[in-house]
Write an enzyme that holds these catalytic residues in place. Sequence first.
Site, PDB file in Angstrom:
ATOM      1  N   ASP A 163      62.595 -47.044-103.691  1.00 61.18           N
ATOM      2  CA  ASP A 163      61.607 -47.282-102.637  1.00 61.18           C
ATOM      3  C   ASP A 163      60.424 -46.363-102.908  1.00 61.18           C
ATOM      4  OD1 ASP A 163      60.043 -47.216-100.392  1.00 61.18           O
ATOM      5  OD2 ASP A 163      61.701 -47.213 -98.965  1.00 61.18           O
ATOM      6  N   PHE A 222      64.233 -43.198 -95.391  1.00 66.13           N
ATOM      7  CA  PHE A 222      63.568 -44.124 -94.462  1.00 66.13           C
ATOM      8  C   PHE A 222      63.090 -45.341 -95.242  1.00 66.13           C
ATOM      9  CE2 PHE A 222      60.059 -45.970 -92.127  1.00 66.13           C
ATOM     10  CZ  PHE A 222      60.611 -46.063 -90.857  1.00 66.13           C
ATOM     11  N   LYS A 279      52.174 -49.655 -98.573  1.00 60.53           N
ATOM     12  CA  LYS A 279      51.205 -48.637 -98.179  1.00 60.53           C
ATOM     13  C   LYS A 279      49.878 -48.681 -98.941  1.00 60.53           C
ATOM     14  CE  LYS A 279      54.293 -45.330 -95.906  1.00 60.53           C
ATOM     15  NZ  LYS A 279      53.817 -45.323 -94.535  1.00 60.53           N
TER      16      LYS A 279
HETATM   17  C1  LIG Z   1      59.575 -44.861 -98.035  1.00 58.85           C
HETATM   18  C2  LIG Z   1      59.236 -45.909 -97.022  1.00 58.85           C
HETATM   19  N1  LIG Z   1      59.851 -47.097 -97.067  1.00 58.85           N
HETATM   20  C3  LIG Z   1      59.562 -48.074 -96.186  1.00 58.85           C
HETATM   21  C4  LIG Z   1      58.647 -47.877 -95.181  1.00 58.85           C
HETATM   22  C5  LIG Z   1      58.335 -48.987 -94.218  1.00 58.85           C
HETATM   23  O1  LIG Z   1      57.064 -49.468 -94.468  1.00 58.85           O
HETATM   24  P1  LIG Z   1      56.295 -50.347 -93.342  1.00 58.85           P
HETATM   25  O2  LIG Z   1      55.989 -49.402 -92.227  1.00 58.85           O
HETATM   26  O3  LIG Z   1      55.073 -50.853 -94.046  1.00 58.85           O
HETATM   27  O4  LIG Z   1      57.217 -51.430 -92.934  1.00 58.85           O
HETATM   28  C6  LIG Z   1      57.993 -46.645 -95.078  1.00 58.85           C
HETATM   29  C7  LIG Z   1      57.048 -46.380 -93.990  1.00 58.85           C
HETATM   30  O5  LIG Z   1      56.744 -45.261 -93.660  1.00 58.85           O
HETATM   31  C8  LIG Z   1      58.299 -45.632 -96.030  1.00 58.85           C
HETATM   32  O6  LIG Z   1      57.693 -44.432 -95.990  1.00 58.85           O
END
Ligand SMILES: Cc1ncc(COP(=O)(O)O)c(C=O)c1O
Length: 401
Positions: A220, A135, A249
């Site tokens: 990520d 994700f 986050k």
């Molecule tokens: C691993 C990861 N990447 C990207 C995102 C996307 O982040 P945002 O919700 O701040 O756009 C999330 C959100 O849960 C995530 O857990």
Amino acid sequence: MSDLIESEKRVLFQNYGRQPIVLVRGKGTRVWDDEDRSYLDFVGGLAVNVLGHAHPVVAAAIAEQAQTLIHTSNLYYTEPMVELAQILVDNSTLDRVLFVNSGAEAIEGAIKLARRWGHDERSGAHGIISFNDGFHGRTFGALAATGTLRYREPFEPMPPGFVHVPWNDLGAVKAATDERTVAVLAEPIQGEGGVNMPDDGFLQGLQAWCRERNLLLILDEIQTGNGRTGTLFAYEQYGLDPDIVCLAKGLAGGVPIGAVLAKEAIAKHLVPGDHGTTFGAGPLATAAGVATMRQILDEQLPAKAARASDRLVSRLRAIEDRSPMVTGVRGMGLLLAVSLAEDCSAEIVTACRERGLLANNVRPNAVRFMPPLNVSDDEIDEACAILEDAVQAIVAARAAP
Ligand SMILES: Cc1ncc(COP(=O)(O)O)c(C=O)c1O
């Protein structure tokens, strides 16, 4: 409470299935609703509240910055932007920082940076390989990289140049690599996908393949970063040296922020005019980031999170030993999940909430826990007692005639 929930149903987009409580304040690991009921918050704003709620140091930094200078735009220099970047550079293996406003925006920045590098250094290579169940966010580039079809399909067509392969399958990565591939994008531990761990050696194999084929390794760390897995970055746990790392986050303790960290050889390819954002690197968010990161480092919170994790894992395993409904414990640091014998995670989350614990049904058969890094032993014990009671109540209800 019901009036507010009814109003929400009238005036907000209905794209979330919210839990039926109205939260009004928090302190540390606890939050209170509008009927003054308290909950242990083991969701932590979805891995955002690394220091817990209303941390005095972060609150003071935000208040002071708000009274001094909230926003300037990227046309000017400010102190907090440089200070936060310096902290990140000093405490990572990356050389430069690009600040943005969210996780998805950090992923967009990483994709553009990789493509810019591919344009300049690899004859226009632009393809990104990412993983099923990964994700990366909801904007188009991040969504195209996200490995869950149901998130992508209603919004097709996706931007071209993205392929997805099974998690933990290095052979599939190799088979998917061609001369147009520029990067591999992976979460060190898949968070939203269900807290899916990498197999032993998988991430190291991925890095070796990237080196062999001159691909960029983009990690990520939006969910795994900022101390959550027991080191400041999860890549440290696996001895990796990524080319690009995305953060968001927990970076500013709850104030919206994102960051792309990159090696100098990659970062230098973004030149004035290539990329930008009005709010990115803003003084309010970066001052909150400085306060949060200093606290994480000064209080050695990654190590504390690792110790808290040992306790939480042992308590969860004890529940597994006692209840056939809990079939396993997975994750690292304070990014943990229990797997369930049935698709009853929503029921368990409801039963936990009714007993004063917030947890997250990350999969139909898995419940996820992401408490603050400074969660106390007593709070862990209390949360696990509530969880066990909730699980027992559900098992008992199943057994009732
Ligand atoms: C691993 C990861 N990447 C990207 C995102 C996307 O982040 P945002 O919700 O701040 O756009 C999330 C959100 O849960 C995530 O857990």
